[in-house]
Write an enzyme that holds these catalytic residues in place. Sequence first.
Site, PDB file in Angstrom:
ATOM      1  N   TYR A 136       0.893  -1.170   0.000  1.00  0.00           N
ATOM      2  CA  TYR A 136       0.000   0.000   0.000  1.00  0.00           C
ATOM      3  C   TYR A 136       0.920   1.206   0.000  1.00  0.00           C
ATOM      4  CZ  TYR A 136      -4.186   2.566   1.799  1.00  0.00           C
ATOM      5  OH  TYR A 136      -5.269   3.399   1.988  1.00  0.00           O
ATOM      6  N   HIS A 141      -2.206   7.583  -3.183  1.00  0.00           N
ATOM      7  CA  HIS A 141      -3.349   6.679  -3.036  1.00  0.00           C
ATOM      8  C   HIS A 141      -3.783   6.575  -1.573  1.00  0.00           C
ATOM      9  CE1 HIS A 141      -6.006   3.249  -3.481  1.00  0.00           C
ATOM     10  NE2 HIS A 141      -5.296   2.572  -2.604  1.00  0.00           N
ATOM     11  N   ARG A 150     -11.694   8.944   6.269  1.00  0.00           N
ATOM     12  CA  ARG A 150     -11.467   9.498   7.611  1.00  0.00           C
ATOM     13  C   ARG A 150     -11.403  11.016   7.627  1.00  0.00           C
ATOM     14  NH1 ARG A 150      -8.331   5.043   7.400  1.00  0.00           N
ATOM     15  NH2 ARG A 150      -6.594   6.249   6.585  1.00  0.00           N
ATOM     16  N   GLU A 207      -7.406  -1.847  -9.463  1.00  0.00           N
ATOM     17  CA  GLU A 207      -6.289  -1.147  -8.837  1.00  0.00           C
ATOM     18  C   GLU A 207      -5.088  -1.273  -9.759  1.00  0.00           C
ATOM     19  OE1 GLU A 207      -5.769  -2.447  -4.730  1.00  0.00           O
ATOM     20  OE2 GLU A 207      -7.328  -1.026  -4.085  1.00  0.00           O
ATOM     21  N   GLU A 209      -1.552  -1.516 -10.471  1.00  0.00           N
ATOM     22  CA  GLU A 209      -0.379  -1.868  -9.679  1.00  0.00           C
ATOM     23  C   GLU A 209       0.693  -2.474 -10.574  1.00  0.00           C
ATOM     24  OE1 GLU A 209      -1.052  -3.961  -6.044  1.00  0.00           O
ATOM     25  OE2 GLU A 209      -3.034  -3.073  -5.713  1.00  0.00           O
ATOM     26  N   ASP A 241      -5.241  -5.453  -9.191  1.00  0.00           N
ATOM     27  CA  ASP A 241      -5.789  -6.021  -7.951  1.00  0.00           C
ATOM     28  C   ASP A 241      -7.270  -5.634  -7.867  1.00  0.00           C
ATOM     29  OD1 ASP A 241      -6.203  -6.967  -5.376  1.00  0.00           O
ATOM     30  OD2 ASP A 241      -5.321  -5.194  -4.431  1.00  0.00           O
ATOM     31  N   TYR A 252     -13.666  -5.161   6.280  1.00  0.00           N
ATOM     32  CA  TYR A 252     -12.224  -5.024   6.498  1.00  0.00           C
ATOM     33  C   TYR A 252     -11.803  -4.759   7.943  1.00  0.00           C
ATOM     34  CZ  TYR A 252     -11.737   0.116   6.861  1.00  0.00           C
ATOM     35  OH  TYR A 252     -11.781   1.412   7.270  1.00  0.00           O
ATOM     36  N   LYS A 261     -11.233  -8.733  -2.198  1.00  0.00           N
ATOM     37  CA  LYS A 261     -10.013  -8.719  -2.995  1.00  0.00           C
ATOM     38  C   LYS A 261      -9.686 -10.053  -3.643  1.00  0.00           C
ATOM     39  CE  LYS A 261      -8.129  -4.626  -1.791  1.00  0.00           C
ATOM     40  NZ  LYS A 261      -7.572  -3.647  -2.738  1.00  0.00           N
ATOM     41  N   THR A 357      -1.908   0.195  -5.144  1.00  0.00           N
ATOM     42  CA  THR A 357      -2.416   1.103  -6.174  1.00  0.00           C
ATOM     43  C   THR A 357      -1.440   2.255  -6.400  1.00  0.00           C
ATOM     44  OG1 THR A 357      -4.602   0.573  -5.382  1.00  0.00           O
ATOM     45  CG2 THR A 357      -4.426   2.459  -6.855  1.00  0.00           C
TER      46      THR A 357
HETATM   47 MN    MN Z   1      -4.109  -3.489  -3.944  1.00  0.00          MN
END
Ligand code: MN
Length: 423
Positions: A136, A141, A150, A207, A209, A241, A252, A261, A357
């Site tokens: 990550y 991202h 948040r 995503e 990647e 992804d 999650y 995922k 990502t």
């Molecule tokens: Mn990912």
Amino acid sequence: MMLKANDPALLTWVNVPAGSDFPIQNLPFGVFRRGDAAPGLCSAIGNYVIDLAALASHGFFDDLQFDRQVFSQPSLNDFIALGKDKTRAVRQRLSEILDDDRESWDAKELAEYFLIPMAEVQLLLPVHIGDYTDFYSSLEHATNVGIMFRGPDNALMPNWRHLPVGYHGRASSIVVSGTPVRRPKGQMLPPGAEQPVFGPSKRLDFELEMGFIVGKNTSLGHSVSAAQAEDYIFGLVLFNDWSARDIQQWEYVPLGPFLGKNFASTMSPWVVTLDALEPFRVAGPVQTPEVLPYLHAGGDRNFDIQLEVAIKLEDGRETTVSRSNFKYMYWNMCQQLAHHTVNGCNIRVGDLMASGTISGPSSDSYGSMLELAWRGERPLPMPDGSTRAFIEDGDEVILRGWAEKDGVRVGFGEAAGRVVAEW
Ligand code: MN
């Protein structure tokens, strides 16, 4: 020091169309099947695959001293396990065989035996992936997602700038480019609802990647230092992804990604060696605060690889929805591998480590629909007059990537997958 196989002045006697991802300076590795024949290893040049077992049977690798059976396997794993000295020598030998100025090889007369039009073969998943980890590591991202979930004041979690955050993914559902992706079903909590519902995901996303393939085993209890990590990286792939945001958001907490995922991830069929990417090395972003000593890699550890995502509608029309770059990664591959093994976790040849990502700084460089359409608030226009907040049934998502310098383009081909409602 420049590797001979990377010399931008090299020309080949094979016809390579302008703009091809596969000039003589690339020579990636993959696995192909022709008709009903058994799969085998290949490289690529222009619009051809190079049948490595066929070359081996004509003696082209005899002096390199390894068992040529590695070329007649359904995955690259045994070949990669020979080690970089051997795999580098094979790539160098290929560049000599295909070199327009070659002196010592009779390859041209044998071309019909080892060059096969790419359109006539099926490219397979190139690696048997034992374990798959997803990081990550894009600051942009992580910040975008943090703002959405948040708010802007604590977008990044307190650990984010201190370690490359990651999770263990699922290897069994990684598929090669071209494989359809079934829209996942699952449990989700619709906006405003108090009880979860079950059904097909309504927020299916990609995503953007890249991933690297581990090239060397370690034993349990041992660590790879950041400075030595590149010795353990064979090459890179494009990686989508796929993510069901509604399933992900409900499931999650507290343990992270799971069924949102692991229903599918799409990988490109070509592994571009770290050697081929050497000319495209660049410095990464400045890391603040300074990272702990075990995460110091030193030197330029990022790579300037241009990335694009296109959505192809069922009517065949294609729109590029994102233009990003692998060089934006905050945490580099060396830091990811050092962190992954610092506790003694062992890694094995063929393991896949994905970047997370890859979003850039501008709103047209984001690496997911979640960000590009900002949680559905800014849907993207499509050429047929419709809009996309997420991916619809029938849409094909196509990732492309290439590095370009001194007139040489080293590309990855595509990682493409079409979403279907049912099998
Ligand atoms: Mn990912």
